[in-house]
Design a protein around this motif. Structure first.
Motif, PDB file in Angstrom:
ATOM      1  N   PRO A 260      -3.369 -10.045   3.185  1.00 23.70           N
ATOM      2  CA  PRO A 260      -4.841 -10.174   3.258  1.00 23.70           C
ATOM      3  C   PRO A 260      -5.275 -11.634   3.264  1.00 23.70           C
ATOM      4  CG  PRO A 260      -4.204  -8.527   1.645  1.00 23.70           C
ATOM      5  CD  PRO A 260      -2.942  -9.213   2.061  1.00 23.70           C
ATOM      6  N   TYR A 266      -9.186  -6.847   2.031  1.00 26.52           N
ATOM      7  CA  TYR A 266      -8.464  -5.618   1.710  1.00 26.52           C
ATOM      8  C   TYR A 266      -7.264  -5.384   2.618  1.00 26.52           C
ATOM      9  CZ  TYR A 266     -12.255  -4.372  -1.415  1.00 26.52           C
ATOM     10  OH  TYR A 266     -13.170  -4.366  -2.445  1.00 26.52           O
ATOM     11  N   LEU A 449      -7.022   3.746   1.572  1.00 31.55           N
ATOM     12  CA  LEU A 449      -7.052   2.589   2.465  1.00 31.55           C
ATOM     13  C   LEU A 449      -5.916   2.593   3.475  1.00 31.55           C
ATOM     14  CD1 LEU A 449      -7.906  -0.259  -0.086  1.00 31.55           C
ATOM     15  CD2 LEU A 449      -9.467   0.993   1.399  1.00 31.55           C
ATOM     16  N   LYS A 453      -2.321   2.980  -0.194  1.00 30.42           N
ATOM     17  CA  LYS A 453      -3.190   2.151  -1.032  1.00 30.42           C
ATOM     18  C   LYS A 453      -4.505   2.877  -1.274  1.00 30.42           C
ATOM     19  CE  LYS A 453      -1.296  -2.145   0.872  1.00 30.42           C
ATOM     20  NZ  LYS A 453      -1.612  -3.393   1.600  1.00 30.42           N
ATOM     21  N   ARG A 455      -8.436   2.652  -3.199  1.00 30.03           N
ATOM     22  CA  ARG A 455      -9.506   1.880  -3.834  1.00 30.03           C
ATOM     23  C   ARG A 455     -10.320   2.817  -4.703  1.00 30.03           C
ATOM     24  NH1 ARG A 455     -14.533  -1.351  -0.863  1.00 30.03           N
ATOM     25  NH2 ARG A 455     -15.457  -2.175  -2.764  1.00 30.03           N
ATOM     26  N   HIS A 528      -7.051  -1.509  -5.748  1.00 28.78           N
ATOM     27  CA  HIS A 528      -8.350  -2.153  -5.975  1.00 28.78           C
ATOM     28  C   HIS A 528      -9.185  -1.248  -6.874  1.00 28.78           C
ATOM     29  CE1 HIS A 528      -7.289  -4.849  -2.667  1.00 28.78           C
ATOM     30  NE2 HIS A 528      -6.991  -3.779  -1.979  1.00 28.78           N
TER      31      HIS A 528
END
Length: 533
Positions: A260, A266, A449, A453, A455, A528
């Motif tokens: 990133p 992100y 994501l 991943k 969030r 995140h």
């Protein structure tokens, strides 16, 4: 004017006279009744003697010499109220900034910051507990001291901005020269992360599919040139579109693992979904469109075909190779679905691994397409009617259209922002609600994501008593009691409250950091976390 007050019981009658007081009686008696609450109640008669005329005149003369109204000291208790401060629309006097920001934005040197007040604050980063900051007002004053005026500071900022742009341009040119130098002498650097992704997981599946479909495309075009079969042409176009789309998937995989940057905080994990979406559009336009076109032209203008023996041999080889690629994709998807705790069907339908999903659907369509093409070509060989071959081309085109529509739908859903499994959301929510400092959780959002991943975002209602108690547990109570006893004035009370109030707010921030770390530790897929107070 004078006022004569006659008291009777609990009532008072005020009688005003405009003439001097005259009384002809030598003695006047006044009776009053007092009721006391004792037992059944009792009444007592009180007799008061009213002064005679001479005594009254003497009393009046004495009162005329004394003040008319006897004044007693008036005690007024004033309530201490803290005056509300007006900060205005822009107030930055108490702002903290880091040393890097002070150097970049105010054109200072590190030696200039050594002379300023240093403040240790709780770090927002996971790898450090605290870091040093400076008061913005101190930094601004120091910059004016160094540069002399705001105009001189603005000129220096402009010069540094131009120098930064020039440096970036020069760096880009140097990187281009370096790439050319490596291409000429050979790159001896260790294998990068981008290259390593093609030796495992979805990258490996994509590379195997590119090699096999490339060979199939080459041999199918040779068979079409030799036989003139519309079905064989559709299969050749099918393999060509698969090869191009899988090359596009490889680009998406290599882009998705990039680190990133400030422009994309992100990361680039959604590039896999974007590449798969474009791949689906390409299959529809190139594969399905050309197959339909060639099939319709075959129906309108049927042409006799040559011997189909070589076409059958190539289709048999294509069936074996496409089947092998299909097995590789199925095994990879099963492994990924097992790791996520999901069924194979659900994992495919939700497009959790878009790159492997595309390979699976394309190879499934390839196996079915080879079967359709071989069947229609066999009917044409038996009956001698080329219309069956054209119908086979239309069938392959329809199959490709269905695959492309599914890919476009699933990847669009993923790009729009899809929630994770309800069981995962419930597990994350329960972890927060079981913490003693949390009263309630509201507005929970957990978004996938891509690349495993997640969030996580939630509105958290904190228990102020628990947070304050966690602060008090770290304090010296004897010292705090002494501070409380020394508070005598509103100003001292304000100082005491501001000191401990700021510390309690810092404790609340530390609680938020602790919960975020706990969420990430127990759920590695959560990258995140945004907890809003």
């Amino acid at each position: 004017e004078w006022q004569n007050v006659v008291t009777l019981g609990s009532f008072s009658n005020m009688v005003r006279y405009s003439h001097p007081f005259i009384c002809t009686l030598s003695q006047v008696k006044s009776y009053s009744t007092n009721v006391q609450k004792e037992g059944q109640g009792s009444q007592t008669l009180r007799v008061e003697k009213v002064p005679s005329f001479d005594e009254t005149a003497e009393n009046i003369g004495a009162e005329l010499k004394a003040p008319l109204i006897k004044q007693e000291p008036l005690q007024v208790r004033v309530k201490a109220v803290l005056k509300k401060r007006e900060y205005g629309p822009k107030y930055t006097q108490n702002n903290f900034i880091t040393g890097v920001r002070a150097i970049n934005e105010f054109c200072l040197k590190s030696s200039d910051l050594d002379q300023l007040r240093k403040i240790r604050r709780r770090s927002p980063h996971e790898d450090t507990e605290s870091f040093t900051v400076y008061l913005r007002s101190d930094v601004e004053a120091k910059s004016l001291e160094v540069w002399g005026s705001p105009e001189a500071l603005a000129r220096e900022k402009k010069l540094r901005k131009e120098a930064e742009i020039e440096y970036r341009e020069r760096l880009f040119r140097n990187q281009k020269i370096l790439r050319e130098y490596r291409d000429f002498l050979g790159n001896t650097k260790p294998r990068s992360r981008t290259t390593s992704v093609f030796f495992k997981g979805p990258g490996k599946v994509v590379m195997v599919a590119i090699c096999i479909n490339g060979l199939n495309c080459f041999f199918k075009f040779l068979a079409w040139i030799y036989t003139g079969s519309a079905s064989m042409f559709s299969e050749a176009i099918h393999s060509l579109s698969d090869t191009c789309n899988q090359g596009l998937l490889a680009v998406g995989i290599s882009k998705s693992v990039q680190t990133p940057d400030p422009t994309h905080p992100y990361g680039f994990s959604n590039m896999r979904y974007i590449a798969s979406l474009i791949s689906g559009v390409g299959i529809f336009m190139m594969g399905a469109g050309l197959s339909w076109y060639h099939g319709i032209m075959g129906l309108l203008n049927p042409q006799p075909m040559e011997s189909l023996l070589w076409a059958y041999c190539i289709l048999a080889g294509s069936l074996a190779s496409e089947g092998a690629t299909l097995l590789v994709a199925v095994n990879e998807l099963r492994r990924s679905a097992r790791a996520k705790g999901m069924s194979f069907y659900k994992y495919v339908m939700e497009s959790r691994d878009p790159s492997t999903n595309v390979i699976l659907l394309e190879d499934t369509a390839a196996v079915l397409g080879v079967t359709i093409a071989a069947t229609c070509m066999g009917l044409t060989s038996i009956t001698g009617n080329p219309l069956y071959d054209s119908l086979g081309s239309l069938g392959v085109g329809t199959l490709l259209g269905m695959v492309s529509a599914f890919l476009i739908y699933t990847n669009t859903e993923a790009l729009l922002g899809r929630s994770i499994q309800p069981e995962q959301v419930q597990r994350l929510t329960e972890l927060l609600e079981n913490d003693p400092s949390v009263r309630a959780i509201h507005d929970v959002k957990a978004t996938d994501l891509g690349l495993g991943k997640v969030r996580f975002k939630a509105e958290v209602d904190f228990d102020g008593r628990v947070v304050t108690r966690s602060y008090l547990e770290k304090q010296d109570f004897d010292q705090m009691l002494q501070e409380i006893q020394e508070v005598k004035t509103p100003e001292e009370l304000e100082t005491f409250m501001l000191k401990h109030g700021e510390n309690i707010i810092d404790t609340l921030g530390a609680e938020v950091d602790r919960l975020e770390k706990e969420l990430k530790k127990r759920n590695p897929e959560v990258r995140h976390v945004d907890l809003e107070i």
